[in-house]
Enzyme design. Structure first.
Site, PDB file in Angstrom:
ATOM      1  N   CYS A 182       0.841  -1.199   0.000  1.00 53.42           N
ATOM      2  CA  CYS A 182       0.000   0.000   0.000  1.00 53.42           C
ATOM      3  C   CYS A 182       0.876   1.248   0.000  1.00 53.42           C
ATOM      4  CB  CYS A 182      -0.937  -0.005   1.201  1.00 53.42           C
ATOM      5  SG  CYS A 182      -2.016   1.442   1.232  1.00 53.42           S
ATOM      6  N   CYS A 185      -0.565   4.152   2.023  1.00 47.93           N
ATOM      7  CA  CYS A 185      -0.447   4.030   3.484  1.00 47.93           C
ATOM      8  C   CYS A 185       0.996   4.270   3.934  1.00 47.93           C
ATOM      9  CB  CYS A 185      -0.826   2.641   3.955  1.00 47.93           C
ATOM     10  SG  CYS A 185      -2.218   1.897   3.146  1.00 47.93           S
ATOM     11  N   ASP A 186       1.941   3.730   3.194  1.00 52.69           N
ATOM     12  CA  ASP A 186       3.309   3.644   3.697  1.00 52.69           C
ATOM     13  C   ASP A 186       4.317   4.539   2.986  1.00 52.69           C
ATOM     14  OD1 ASP A 186       2.334   1.669   5.349  1.00 52.69           O
ATOM     15  OD2 ASP A 186       2.822   0.049   3.981  1.00 52.69           O
TER      16      ASP A 186
END
Ligand code: FAD
Ligand code: NDP
Length: 371
Positions: A182, A185-186
């Site tokens: 992701c 997200c990261d």
């Protein structure tokens, strides 16, 4: 350790959990009162499992039809925050009405509020088991049992991961130490700043994630196993025209290795599938964007699934193999997998009509209940 460096949309789950009690409408939609003991089953006409666009569309329709649904939105179910896959992305640009786009999380937050507004009872719990062998159907979480006359499964899909030396989360693996599924997200984590990064895949996710990562990385490689992308033309051209992106065609990753100092990802061995040549690619981050798996394991085969695990529905409807149980969204649709419009079909289909629990089905569910 480095997991904590990853800035995750996942913290949102905590927020959702805290607000769970507050999300219950003042007139509970089940026959037990909100203060009933946790082990006494809740009774409802309709239980919705999931929290993406399909679940909330179903909830809005069902609540407005006075079915008083109970919705289980999951607690980091499949490692995704309540709200589903769109919480892992940035701008959603194809939803009519948001001419400047809207953040995926904001869009899902609005959906959730809309479900609540019409009287949906939302619980931040993951459904672990169902019994669909007889009516009322039984839906179980760790803390609750719900007896429902009808069920809508809208549990979506989860990102796939690849398995090669160094890809895992055990010893010698760099999962969450540079490897992720992701980017949104990261990607902003400090370990990725101004470093070369790589994305595997050739679909819209790969294009979007690579483009997104150019904000943080010094360069982004897209590693794709073929010589053409399946991504939409607009997403492809955005990625390909980005000067920070380079595509490595006809190639697969065969190994990930560490940086030798901090135990984080240091680089990849990349094999050209046409020549067999293996080359070295120094990257600090690797992001899988290779598609998804439907979240159907908890069903334990009680609904008919296709060979890939997607719920089979009667063509043109959301009806599953069990009367009174419906499926909507990515969990039953591996073709379109778009939250929003289906352009190109000539029909204007807000919220992807086949992910919507159509009014008709809900009325049928209601008719079943009234029998
Ligand atoms: P999901 O969004 O997958 O949500 C299902 C959710 O249900 C899960 O995430 C989880 O929170 C919950 N759940 C799962 N299992 C359980 C359980 N057992 N109990 C309780 N809850 C459970 N589409 C667009 O139209 N426009 C875009 O811009 C766009 N961008 C995207 C970007 C990315 C990175 C990705 C991965 C997808 C994107 N898509 C986009 C596709 C879109 O996100 C999906 O088609 C859509 O979210 C599918 O919705 P859904 O309701 O079927 O399920
Ligand atoms: P897709 O299934 O569309 O693409 C997966 C990609 O990964 C393919 O290119 C596939 O290669 C590759 N792949 C699969 N398995 C492997 C493997 N074992 N090794 C190497 N490569 C592999 O998934 P996406 O997540 O990209 O998209 C899913 C849906 O979400 C689509 O409908 C998409 O349109 C939508 N979406 C929309 C966005 C938007 O509109 N903004 C953004 C992101 C997603 P191959 O092509 O060779 O099969």
């Amino acid at each position: 350790m480095l997991k904590s460096l990853f800035k995750k949309a996942r913290t949102l789950a905590g927020l959702a959990a805290t607000s769970a009690a507050a999300t219950l409408p003042t007139s509970p939609s089940f026959s037990n009162s909100a203060s009933a003991p946790m082990d006494s089953p809740l009774r409802t006409k309709l239980c919705i499992i999931g929290s993406g666009p399909a679940a909330h569309t179903a909830a809005i329709y069902a609540a407005r039809a006075e079915l008083k649904p109970i919705l289980f939105e999951g607690y980091m179910a499949n490692d995704i925050a309540p709200g589903g896959q769109l919480t892992t992305t940035t701008d959603v640009e194809n939803f009519p009405g948001f001419s400047d786009g809207i953040l995926g999380f904001d869009l899902m937050d609005r959906c959730r509020k809309q479900s609540l507004r019409f009287g949906t009872a939302i619980f931040t719990e993951t459904v672990s088991k169902v019994d669909l062998s007889s009516s009322p159907f039984k839906i179980l979480t760790g803390a609750k049992t719900v007896l429902a006359d009808s069920v809508i499964v809208a549990t979506g899909a989860v990102a796939r991961r690849l398995n090669f030396p160094g890809s895992g989360d055990g010893a010698g693996g760099f999962w969450n130490r540079g490897i992720s599924a992701c980017a949104v997200c990261d990607g902003a984590a400090p370990i990725f700043r101004n470093k070369p990064l790589a994305v595997i895949g050739g679909g819209d996710s790969a294009m979007e994630e690579a483009t997104f990562l150019t904000k943080y990385g010094s360069k982004v490689y897209i590693i794709h196993r073929r010589d053409t992308f399946r991504a939409s033309k607009i997403m492809q051209s955005r990625a390909i025209s980005n000067p920070k992106i380079e595509v490595i065609w006809n190639s697969v990753v065969v190994e990930a290795y560490g940086d030798g100092e901090r135990g984080v990802l240091g680089g990849l061995k990349v094999k050209n599938v046409l020549t067999g040549e293996v080359s070295d690619l120094k990257v600090a981050g690797l992001f899988f964007a290779i598609g998804h798996e439907p979240a159907t394991k908890f069903l334990e085969g009680q609904l008919q699934l296709d060979p890939d695990g997607y719920i089979i529905t009667k063509p043109g409807t959301t009806q599953t193999s069990v009367p009174g149980v419906f499926a909507a969204g990515d969990v039953q649709d591996k073709k379109y997998r778009q939250a929003l419009l289906l352009p190109g079909k000539g029909a204007w289909q807000p919220w992807k009509l086949n992910i919507i629990c159509k009014r008709l089905d809900l009325w049928r569910a209601r008719a079943n209940y009234n029998k």
